[in-house]
Design a protein around this motif. Sequence first.
Motif: not given
Length: 100
Positions: A20-26, A42-45, A50-52
């Motif tokens: 999530x942090x990497x996504x925010x930065x990107x 985004x897809x991986x996250x 969903x798994x969580x």
Amino acid sequence: PEVPADKPIQGLGSIVDALTTFQKVLQRLPKGKLSQIRIDLSTLLGSLKERMTSMRCTPKEPTNGRSLDILLRNNATHHITFGYFVLDRLKQFMQKLIVN
């Protein structure tokens, strides 16, 4: 986020928090060649969240957003260099994730 070599990844919540942090930065970096990486991340996250949920994992407390905002603001004028730095950190994290 830092990716210390000697510290193991602390479970699914930790993985989601880091990604999530990497996504925010990107998302704050200029568009261009990063678009596919943003989509894939985004897809991986989404899959990991969903798994969580299905495993009833408790989410980890989010990383300090204020310090992230300061970091992004301080590096806004050096977005190309900062972009390479972030991509290198993301690569290190993904390699560590694969190993774990």
